[in-house]
Design a protein around this motif. Structure first.
Motif, PDB file in Angstrom:
ATOM      1  N   PHE A   1     146.573  -0.498  47.299  1.00 34.87           N
ATOM      2  CA  PHE A   1     146.678  -1.908  47.111  1.00 34.87           C
ATOM      3  C   PHE A   1     145.829  -2.235  45.686  1.00 34.87           C
ATOM      4  O   PHE A   1     146.442  -2.788  44.727  1.00 34.87           O
ATOM      5  N   VAL A   2     144.519  -1.388  45.490  1.00 34.03           N
ATOM      6  CA  VAL A   2     143.932  -1.728  44.258  1.00 34.03           C
ATOM      7  C   VAL A   2     144.573  -1.172  43.065  1.00 34.03           C
ATOM      8  O   VAL A   2     144.679  -1.849  42.062  1.00 34.03           O
ATOM      9  N   HIS A   3     145.369  -0.075  43.197  1.00 29.73           N
ATOM     10  CA  HIS A   3     146.094   0.512  41.893  1.00 29.73           C
ATOM     11  C   HIS A   3     147.094  -0.475  41.614  1.00 29.73           C
ATOM     12  O   HIS A   3     147.304  -0.635  40.515  1.00 29.73           O
ATOM     13  N   ASP A   4     148.076  -0.845  42.589  1.00 24.22           N
ATOM     14  CA  ASP A   4     149.029  -1.703  42.319  1.00 24.22           C
ATOM     15  C   ASP A   4     148.423  -3.227  41.774  1.00 24.22           C
ATOM     16  O   ASP A   4     149.239  -3.681  40.615  1.00 24.22           O
ATOM     17  N   MET A   5     147.545  -3.791  42.240  1.00 15.51           N
ATOM     18  CA  MET A   5     146.945  -4.944  41.702  1.00 15.51           C
ATOM     19  C   MET A   5     146.222  -4.830  40.504  1.00 15.51           C
ATOM     20  O   MET A   5     146.574  -5.775  39.640  1.00 15.51           O
ATOM     21  N   THR A   6     145.656  -3.580  40.208  1.00 15.17           N
ATOM     22  CA  THR A   6     145.320  -3.121  38.872  1.00 15.17           C
ATOM     23  C   THR A   6     146.309  -3.171  37.833  1.00 15.17           C
ATOM     24  O   THR A   6     145.946  -3.664  36.809  1.00 15.17           O
ATOM     25  N   LEU A   7     147.380  -2.699  38.152  1.00  9.77           N
ATOM     26  CA  LEU A   7     148.520  -2.616  37.140  1.00  9.77           C
ATOM     27  C   LEU A   7     148.985  -4.021  36.764  1.00  9.77           C
ATOM     28  O   LEU A   7     149.177  -4.429  35.660  1.00  9.77           O
ATOM     29  N   ALA A   8     148.798  -5.153  37.977  1.00  7.69           N
ATOM     30  CA  ALA A   8     149.318  -6.523  37.578  1.00  7.69           C
ATOM     31  C   ALA A   8     147.893  -7.009  36.818  1.00  7.69           C
ATOM     32  O   ALA A   8     148.515  -7.547  35.809  1.00  7.69           O
TER      33      ALA A   8
ATOM     34  N   GLY B   1     132.810  -3.447  36.097  1.00  5.39           N
ATOM     35  CA  GLY B   1     131.420  -3.291  36.696  1.00  5.39           C
ATOM     36  C   GLY B   1     131.578  -3.314  38.188  1.00  5.39           C
ATOM     37  O   GLY B   1     132.581  -3.746  38.773  1.00  5.39           O
ATOM     38  N   PHE B   2     130.596  -2.982  38.862  1.00 10.38           N
ATOM     39  CA  PHE B   2     130.518  -3.082  40.527  1.00 10.38           C
ATOM     40  C   PHE B   2     129.264  -3.193  40.952  1.00 10.38           C
ATOM     41  O   PHE B   2     128.176  -3.002  40.492  1.00 10.38           O
ATOM     42  N   ASP B   3     129.344  -3.767  42.466  1.00 12.30           N
ATOM     43  CA  ASP B   3     128.244  -3.873  43.046  1.00 12.30           C
ATOM     44  C   ASP B   3     127.644  -2.775  43.858  1.00 12.30           C
ATOM     45  O   ASP B   3     128.470  -1.645  43.435  1.00 12.30           O
ATOM     46  N   GLY B   4     126.820  -2.593  44.915  1.00 16.74           N
ATOM     47  CA  GLY B   4     126.230  -1.749  45.525  1.00 16.74           C
ATOM     48  C   GLY B   4     127.016  -1.016  46.679  1.00 16.74           C
ATOM     49  O   GLY B   4     126.250  -0.330  47.389  1.00 16.74           O
ATOM     50  N   ARG B   5     128.295  -1.819  47.178  1.00 16.84           N
ATOM     51  CA  ARG B   5     128.801  -1.361  48.180  1.00 16.84           C
ATOM     52  C   ARG B   5     129.274   0.220  48.101  1.00 16.84           C
ATOM     53  O   ARG B   5     129.683   0.512  46.923  1.00 16.84           O
ATOM     54  N   ASP B   6     129.140   0.662  49.089  1.00 14.65           N
ATOM     55  CA  ASP B   6     129.708   2.190  49.360  1.00 14.65           C
ATOM     56  C   ASP B   6     130.912   2.658  48.762  1.00 14.65           C
ATOM     57  O   ASP B   6     131.280   3.678  48.094  1.00 14.65           O
ATOM     58  N   SER B   7     131.969   1.455  48.740  1.00 13.49           N
ATOM     59  CA  SER B   7     133.332   1.896  48.515  1.00 13.49           C
ATOM     60  C   SER B   7     133.300   1.458  46.752  1.00 13.49           C
ATOM     61  O   SER B   7     134.503   2.012  46.117  1.00 13.49           O
ATOM     62  N   SER B   8     132.497   1.045  46.409  1.00 11.86           N
ATOM     63  CA  SER B   8     132.607   0.311  44.873  1.00 11.86           C
ATOM     64  C   SER B   8     132.899   1.504  43.823  1.00 11.86           C
ATOM     65  O   SER B   8     133.782   1.558  43.029  1.00 11.86           O
ATOM     66  N   PRO B   9     132.235   2.857  43.899  1.00  5.41           N
ATOM     67  CA  PRO B   9     132.216   3.805  42.958  1.00  5.41           C
ATOM     68  C   PRO B   9     133.878   4.308  42.921  1.00  5.41           C
ATOM     69  O   PRO B   9     134.389   4.483  41.899  1.00  5.41           O
ATOM     70  N   VAL B  10     134.329   4.555  44.157  1.00  3.52           N
ATOM     71  CA  VAL B  10     135.718   5.110  44.083  1.00  3.52           C
ATOM     72  C   VAL B  10     136.861   3.958  43.560  1.00  3.52           C
ATOM     73  O   VAL B  10     137.656   4.497  43.144  1.00  3.52           O
ATOM     74  N   ILE B  11     136.635   3.032  44.079  1.00  7.39           N
ATOM     75  CA  ILE B  11     137.428   1.674  43.618  1.00  7.39           C
ATOM     76  C   ILE B  11     137.411   1.615  42.074  1.00  7.39           C
ATOM     77  O   ILE B  11     138.198   1.505  41.474  1.00  7.39           O
ATOM     78  N   SER B  12     136.154   2.043  41.500  1.00  8.51           N
ATOM     79  CA  SER B  12     136.145   1.783  40.145  1.00  8.51           C
ATOM     80  C   SER B  12     136.753   2.838  39.395  1.00  8.51           C
ATOM     81  O   SER B  12     137.392   2.622  38.435  1.00  8.51           O
TER      82      SER B  12
ATOM     83  N   GLU C   1     149.674 -12.692  40.621  1.00  9.43           N
ATOM     84  CA  GLU C   1     150.301 -12.250  41.736  1.00  9.43           C
ATOM     85  C   GLU C   1     151.768 -12.117  41.795  1.00  9.43           C
ATOM     86  O   GLU C   1     152.378 -11.303  42.406  1.00  9.43           O
ATOM     87  N   ASN C   2     152.360 -12.905  40.850  1.00 10.36           N
ATOM     88  CA  ASN C   2     153.903 -12.795  40.267  1.00 10.36           C
ATOM     89  C   ASN C   2     154.311 -11.537  39.673  1.00 10.36           C
ATOM     90  O   ASN C   2     155.178 -10.689  40.297  1.00 10.36           O
ATOM     91  N   ILE C   3     153.027 -10.910  38.946  1.00 13.46           N
ATOM     92  CA  ILE C   3     153.587  -9.753  38.419  1.00 13.46           C
ATOM     93  C   ILE C   3     153.485  -8.636  39.423  1.00 13.46           C
ATOM     94  O   ILE C   3     154.544  -7.629  39.555  1.00 13.46           O
ATOM     95  N   TYR C   4     152.512  -9.007  40.250  1.00 17.14           N
ATOM     96  CA  TYR C   4     152.364  -7.829  41.393  1.00 17.14           C
ATOM     97  C   TYR C   4     153.555  -7.925  42.147  1.00 17.14           C
ATOM     98  O   TYR C   4     154.210  -6.805  42.702  1.00 17.14           O
ATOM     99  N   MET C   5     154.218  -8.880  42.797  1.00 16.26           N
ATOM    100  CA  MET C   5     154.995  -8.904  43.662  1.00 16.26           C
ATOM    101  C   MET C   5     156.291  -8.245  42.926  1.00 16.26           C
ATOM    102  O   MET C   5     157.133  -7.838  43.725  1.00 16.26           O
ATOM    103  N   GLU C   6     156.538  -8.832  41.653  1.00 17.39           N
ATOM    104  CA  GLU C   6     157.726  -8.217  41.087  1.00 17.39           C
ATOM    105  C   GLU C   6     157.802  -6.913  40.492  1.00 17.39           C
ATOM    106  O   GLU C   6     158.851  -6.240  40.161  1.00 17.39           O
TER     107      GLU C   6
END
Length: 448
Positions: free
Chosen positions: A22-29, A42-53, A124-129
């Protein structure tokens, strides 16, 4: 209605409804919406933040967009750096005050302010289409090491820093294991403050008191202020854009009360100004603004609503009742460290303690609570209340006004499966009664 964007960005439980796919496709949008780089991440200190970055940066690169990564920074730091350092936009990876299992994405426009509701729908429209940007060239990812110092210099330029430095103020910082740990202590050192730290290490599980500062979980802040005879205490949320204050006697202030105090301080020097706040803020802001020939504009709930109203109106001040305060001369976004700077300037310029300053404000009694509520029950709840109170304001949820000093507002959260209940009354006794009545009423309607 937006499907993915809530009150403040896109959020979800990591690996469940907020997956890397989802992150990949939303970033494309988002990248397609920006159209070009460079983009600051940038990112906060959550454990998942580095990989999402990493997913965000590589996805942007795949459609030919350059980006730089600032690492762990507060959201307002990223936003200010986007505006000041000439980026085409920014992407903050954060779930703000949500529990540790959540994460999210918050895009910032090139002016350093969160994108508008209209632009959220465009993304969101770019994401959906799935009409992504296509490029024959790869973008590159670099580092951005200037963000924090740029941010702190920007804050200092907006206050009488020499006056603050001369006062040697004692400050307790409850960093909440969050992102302001990289900037707020440094700012206080630059201001010659004596600092005492609480929950100072960055930890994505927020072990100290959770990611959201509330009156119920700030006892350590309060005790530390009292024990060290500090002038002020402050607690930040997970991504550092909101701040809750504690006075010199250990009393935790509501966001409404600290906003009133700061607004009074700012308008003294800048009369005939404009203040923007949400429908669920207390009524005394109009009283304070009128004193300085200033006006108040009310918006729907949410920092995006306030920020995006501040920009075209050139408003000086914006705030939410949850501790989100915005100073237009710096940036039209919530900013915990800028808010701290303004409070230190107020204390440095006053001969009174913080508690004495608060005592001079018009009395106000406000509170809020929340009840679990699945999204499918929200419309029934609001429509049922509307039937009972047909003259109520349904601009955002429902606001039931008894008179100018007594009201209740019920609205669904844009970030969690809950409804929030806000209330203001003319006395504490009336407030307690009002809140108790509506908590029962809302619970009853939801359980039918």
């Amino acid at each position: 209605m937006a499907k993915f964007f809530g009150t403040n960005g896109i959020r979800g439980v990591f690996s469940e409804d907020f997956t890397l796919e989802f992150v990949h496709d939303m970033t494309l949008a988002i990248g397609t919406y920006f159209g070009k780089g460079p983009i600051l991440i940038g990112f906060d200190g959550r454990d998942s933040s580095p990989v999402i970055s990493k997913v965000v940066s590589s996805t942007l690169n795949s459609i030919g967009i350059d980006c730089n990564v600032a690492g762990i920074v507060p959201t307002p730091c990223l936003e200010f750096a986007v505006k000041t350092l000439g980026y085409s936009g920014g992407i903050m990876i954060t779930a703000s005050h949500n529990p540790p299992q959540y994460n999210g994405i918050k895009p910032a426009a090139k002016d350093g302010v969160e994108i508008s509701r209209e632009d959220e729908l465009i993304i969101e429209n770019i994401y959906m289409e799935k009409k992504w940007l296509i490029s024959k060239n790869w973008g590159i990812t670099g580092k951005e090491d200037r963000a924090i110092q740029t941010y702190l210099k920007g804050i200092i330029s907006q206050i009488d820093s020499k006056l603050v430095e001369s006062r040697n103020l004692k400050v307790v910082l409850d960093l909440g294991n969050g992102a302001q740990a990289v900037s707020a202590p440094e700012f206080c050192k630059m201001m010659n403050c004596e600092i005492f730290l609480v929950n100072s290490n960055i930890d994505g599980s927020f072990p100290g008191r959770g990611s959201e500062p509330t009156p119920q979980n700030l006892s350590e802040l309060s005790n530390t202020v009292i024990e060290n005879n500090a002038d002020v205490g402050i607690a930040f949320d997970g991504d550092g854009d909101r701040s809750i204050f504690c006075d010199n006697n250990g009393n935790i202030l509501t966001g409404d009360k600290s906003a009133l105090l700061l607004t009074h301080h700012i308008l003294q020097k800048n009369p005939n100004s404009l203040v923007v706040t949400c429908l669920n803020s207390g009524s005394n802001i109009e009283t304070v603004a009128e004193k300085f020939h200033s006006k108040v504009i009310r918006t729907k709930v949410g920092s995006v609503e306030v920020s995006r109203k501040m920009v075209p109106t050139n408003a000086l001040i914006g705030f939410e009742e949850n501790g989100g305060f915005m100073y237009g001369k710096h940036n039209q976004v919530r900013d915990g460290c800028m808010t701290l700077a303004l409070m230190l300037e107020l204390l440095a310029s006053s001969k009174k303690s913080l508690s004495d300053e608060i005592a001079l404000l018009p009395s106000s009694f406000t509170t809020k609570d929340k009840i679990s509520c699945s999204p499918d029950k929200v419309s029934k709840l609001i429509s049922t209340l509307k039937e009972e109170f047909p003259s109520s304001d349904i601009t955002d949820g429902i606001k039931i006004t008894i008179d100018s000093k007594n009201w209740v507002m019920v609205r669904p959260s844009g970030t969690e499966p809950i409804v929030r209940i806000y209330a203001e009354a003319e006395s504490q006794e009336k407030l307690d009664t009002l809140m108790s009545e509506y908590l029962k009423k809302v619970s009853c309607i939801i359980s039918r």
